[in-house]
Design a protein around this motif. Sequence first.
Motif, PDB file in Angstrom:
ATOM      1  N   THR A 126       6.002  -0.087  -0.327  1.00  0.00           N
ATOM      2  CA  THR A 126       4.673  -0.701  -0.387  1.00  0.00           C
ATOM      3  C   THR A 126       3.578   0.231   0.120  1.00  0.00           C
ATOM      4  O   THR A 126       2.497   0.305  -0.483  1.00  0.00           O
ATOM      5  N   ASP A 127       3.837   0.953   1.203  1.00  0.00           N
ATOM      6  CA  ASP A 127       2.816   1.865   1.736  1.00  0.00           C
ATOM      7  C   ASP A 127       2.481   2.981   0.755  1.00  0.00           C
ATOM      8  O   ASP A 127       1.316   3.359   0.610  1.00  0.00           O
ATOM      9  N   THR A 128       3.498   3.500   0.074  1.00  0.00           N
ATOM     10  CA  THR A 128       3.261   4.553  -0.918  1.00  0.00           C
ATOM     11  C   THR A 128       2.460   4.002  -2.090  1.00  0.00           C
ATOM     12  O   THR A 128       1.529   4.651  -2.580  1.00  0.00           O
ATOM     13  N   VAL A 129       2.813   2.801  -2.537  1.00  0.00           N
ATOM     14  CA  VAL A 129       2.059   2.164  -3.625  1.00  0.00           C
ATOM     15  C   VAL A 129       0.619   1.943  -3.191  1.00  0.00           C
ATOM     16  O   VAL A 129      -0.321   2.248  -3.933  1.00  0.00           O
ATOM     17  N   LEU A 130       0.432   1.451  -1.983  1.00  0.00           N
ATOM     18  CA  LEU A 130      -0.911   1.206  -1.456  1.00  0.00           C
ATOM     19  C   LEU A 130      -1.738   2.492  -1.444  1.00  0.00           C
ATOM     20  O   LEU A 130      -2.886   2.511  -1.891  1.00  0.00           O
ATOM     21  N   GLY A 131      -1.160   3.581  -0.962  1.00  0.00           N
ATOM     22  CA  GLY A 131      -1.859   4.865  -0.941  1.00  0.00           C
ATOM     23  C   GLY A 131      -2.209   5.359  -2.336  1.00  0.00           C
ATOM     24  O   GLY A 131      -3.316   5.863  -2.565  1.00  0.00           O
ATOM     25  N   ALA A 132      -1.275   5.186  -3.267  1.00  0.00           N
ATOM     26  CA  ALA A 132      -1.528   5.624  -4.647  1.00  0.00           C
ATOM     27  C   ALA A 132      -2.602   4.764  -5.313  1.00  0.00           C
ATOM     28  O   ALA A 132      -3.438   5.277  -6.067  1.00  0.00           O
ATOM     29  N   VAL A 133      -2.589   3.458  -5.030  1.00  0.00           N
ATOM     30  CA  VAL A 133      -3.629   2.577  -5.580  1.00  0.00           C
ATOM     31  C   VAL A 133      -4.986   2.970  -5.020  1.00  0.00           C
ATOM     32  O   VAL A 133      -5.972   3.068  -5.755  1.00  0.00           O
ATOM     33  N   HIS A 134      -5.063   3.230  -3.717  1.00  0.00           N
ATOM     34  CA  HIS A 134      -6.343   3.610  -3.108  1.00  0.00           C
ATOM     35  C   HIS A 134      -6.856   4.941  -3.637  1.00  0.00           C
ATOM     36  O   HIS A 134      -8.065   5.162  -3.666  1.00  0.00           O
ATOM     37  N   ALA A 135      -5.958   5.816  -4.075  1.00  0.00           N
ATOM     38  CA  ALA A 135      -6.394   7.071  -4.690  1.00  0.00           C
ATOM     39  C   ALA A 135      -7.048   6.813  -6.049  1.00  0.00           C
ATOM     40  O   ALA A 135      -7.946   7.545  -6.463  1.00  0.00           O
ATOM     41  N   ILE A 136      -6.598   5.756  -6.732  1.00  0.00           N
ATOM     42  CA  ILE A 136      -7.155   5.401  -8.048  1.00  0.00           C
ATOM     43  C   ILE A 136      -8.370   4.497  -7.893  1.00  0.00           C
ATOM     44  O   ILE A 136      -9.399   4.684  -8.526  1.00  0.00           O
ATOM     45  N   ARG A 137      -8.218   3.473  -7.039  1.00  0.00           N
ATOM     46  CA  ARG A 137      -9.249   2.448  -6.829  1.00  0.00           C
ATOM     47  C   ARG A 137      -9.365   2.134  -5.342  1.00  0.00           C
ATOM     48  O   ARG A 137      -8.711   1.214  -4.847  1.00  0.00           O
ATOM     49  N   PRO A 138     -10.205   2.884  -4.621  1.00  0.00           N
ATOM     50  CA  PRO A 138     -10.329   2.696  -3.172  1.00  0.00           C
ATOM     51  C   PRO A 138     -10.801   1.308  -2.754  1.00  0.00           C
ATOM     52  O   PRO A 138     -10.560   0.882  -1.627  1.00  0.00           O
ATOM     53  N   GLU A 139     -11.436   0.585  -3.658  1.00  0.00           N
ATOM     54  CA  GLU A 139     -11.976  -0.734  -3.308  1.00  0.00           C
ATOM     55  C   GLU A 139     -10.912  -1.835  -3.287  1.00  0.00           C
ATOM     56  O   GLU A 139     -11.173  -2.939  -2.804  1.00  0.00           O
ATOM     57  N   VAL A 140      -9.719  -1.564  -3.784  1.00  0.00           N
ATOM     58  CA  VAL A 140      -8.673  -2.587  -3.843  1.00  0.00           C
ATOM     59  C   VAL A 140      -8.111  -2.820  -2.441  1.00  0.00           C
ATOM     60  O   VAL A 140      -7.707  -1.883  -1.758  1.00  0.00           O
ATOM     61  N   SER A 141      -8.074  -4.068  -2.041  1.00  0.00           N
ATOM     62  CA  SER A 141      -7.608  -4.399  -0.691  1.00  0.00           C
ATOM     63  C   SER A 141      -6.085  -4.340  -0.588  1.00  0.00           C
ATOM     64  O   SER A 141      -5.374  -4.423  -1.595  1.00  0.00           O
ATOM     65  N   ARG A 142      -5.632  -4.238   0.636  1.00  0.00           N
ATOM     66  CA  ARG A 142      -4.192  -4.254   0.921  1.00  0.00           C
ATOM     67  C   ARG A 142      -3.581  -5.551   0.388  1.00  0.00           C
ATOM     68  O   ARG A 142      -2.535  -5.548  -0.242  1.00  0.00           O
ATOM     69  N   GLN A 143      -4.245  -6.675   0.650  1.00  0.00           N
ATOM     70  CA  GLN A 143      -3.725  -7.970   0.201  1.00  0.00           C
ATOM     71  C   GLN A 143      -3.642  -8.039  -1.321  1.00  0.00           C
ATOM     72  O   GLN A 143      -2.698  -8.605  -1.868  1.00  0.00           O
ATOM     73  N   ALA A 144      -4.615  -7.466  -2.017  1.00  0.00           N
ATOM     74  CA  ALA A 144      -4.590  -7.465  -3.485  1.00  0.00           C
ATOM     75  C   ALA A 144      -3.395  -6.675  -4.005  1.00  0.00           C
ATOM     76  O   ALA A 144      -2.770  -7.049  -5.003  1.00  0.00           O
ATOM     77  N   VAL A 145      -3.043  -5.576  -3.320  1.00  0.00           N
ATOM     78  CA  VAL A 145      -1.857  -4.792  -3.712  1.00  0.00           C
ATOM     79  C   VAL A 145      -0.601  -5.620  -3.497  1.00  0.00           C
ATOM     80  O   VAL A 145       0.267  -5.697  -4.372  1.00  0.00           O
ATOM     81  N   TYR A 146      -0.487  -6.264  -2.332  1.00  0.00           N
ATOM     82  CA  TYR A 146       0.672  -7.128  -2.055  1.00  0.00           C
ATOM     83  C   TYR A 146       0.776  -8.242  -3.105  1.00  0.00           C
ATOM     84  O   TYR A 146       1.864  -8.529  -3.608  1.00  0.00           O
ATOM     85  N   ASP A 147      -0.352  -8.879  -3.395  1.00  0.00           N
ATOM     86  CA  ASP A 147      -0.362  -9.963  -4.381  1.00  0.00           C
ATOM     87  C   ASP A 147       0.053  -9.457  -5.759  1.00  0.00           C
ATOM     88  O   ASP A 147       0.813 -10.118  -6.472  1.00  0.00           O
ATOM     89  N   ALA A 148      -0.441  -8.288  -6.138  1.00  0.00           N
ATOM     90  CA  ALA A 148      -0.100  -7.712  -7.444  1.00  0.00           C
ATOM     91  C   ALA A 148       1.389  -7.361  -7.510  1.00  0.00           C
ATOM     92  O   ALA A 148       2.059  -7.649  -8.507  1.00  0.00           O
ATOM     93  N   LEU A 149       1.910  -6.759  -6.453  1.00  0.00           N
ATOM     94  CA  LEU A 149       3.342  -6.435  -6.430  1.00  0.00           C
ATOM     95  C   LEU A 149       4.183  -7.700  -6.580  1.00  0.00           C
ATOM     96  O   LEU A 149       5.154  -7.723  -7.347  1.00  0.00           O
ATOM     97  N   ARG A 150       3.813  -8.736  -5.877  1.00  0.00           N
ATOM     98  CA  ARG A 150       4.556  -9.998  -5.955  1.00  0.00           C
ATOM     99  C   ARG A 150       4.474 -10.586  -7.370  1.00  0.00           C
ATOM    100  O   ARG A 150       5.495 -10.978  -7.950  1.00  0.00           O
ATOM    101  N   ALA A 151       3.278 -10.643  -7.945  1.00  0.00           N
ATOM    102  CA  ALA A 151       3.105 -11.221  -9.282  1.00  0.00           C
ATOM    103  C   ALA A 151       3.825 -10.398 -10.349  1.00  0.00           C
ATOM    104  O   ALA A 151       4.484 -10.952 -11.237  1.00  0.00           O
TER     105      ALA A 151
END
Length: 144
Positions: free
Chosen positions: A37-62
Amino acid sequence: MRTETDHEHQLRDAGLRVTRPRVAVLQAVEAHPHANTDTVLGAVHAIRPEVSRQAVYDALRALTHAGVLRSIQPAGSLARYEARVGDNHHHLVCRECGVVVDVDCTRGKAPCLHAPDDHGFAIDEAEVIYWGLCPACSATTTAP
């Protein structure tokens, strides 16, 4: 590597709404197979810094719930995510560095292993994790 439009179609085909966090998570997981999850979070923030941690968790779950991503959790490891789904493959895990590698199923279709006693279950999948040392760790490990 697939395009953002490919990811949008994939989300729609899975019955999911297309959102920037979901597209970014798909891009991140494809770029970093078996990422935690931390690696995914870092990679998402490199693409879209505005995406929140919770949004990444929610997206992974969905995405995992919809079968767009697969979550694996080798013993002693955090959950890891991959975009390779639906082919009943297995994994090799290095005991030393934790690297995870895909291994094709030996029989080709699910389930590729059969339980000696199914206890009445309708088995449709077998998950196998092979453990050992990767080539890099094997080269640096000295025999006792």
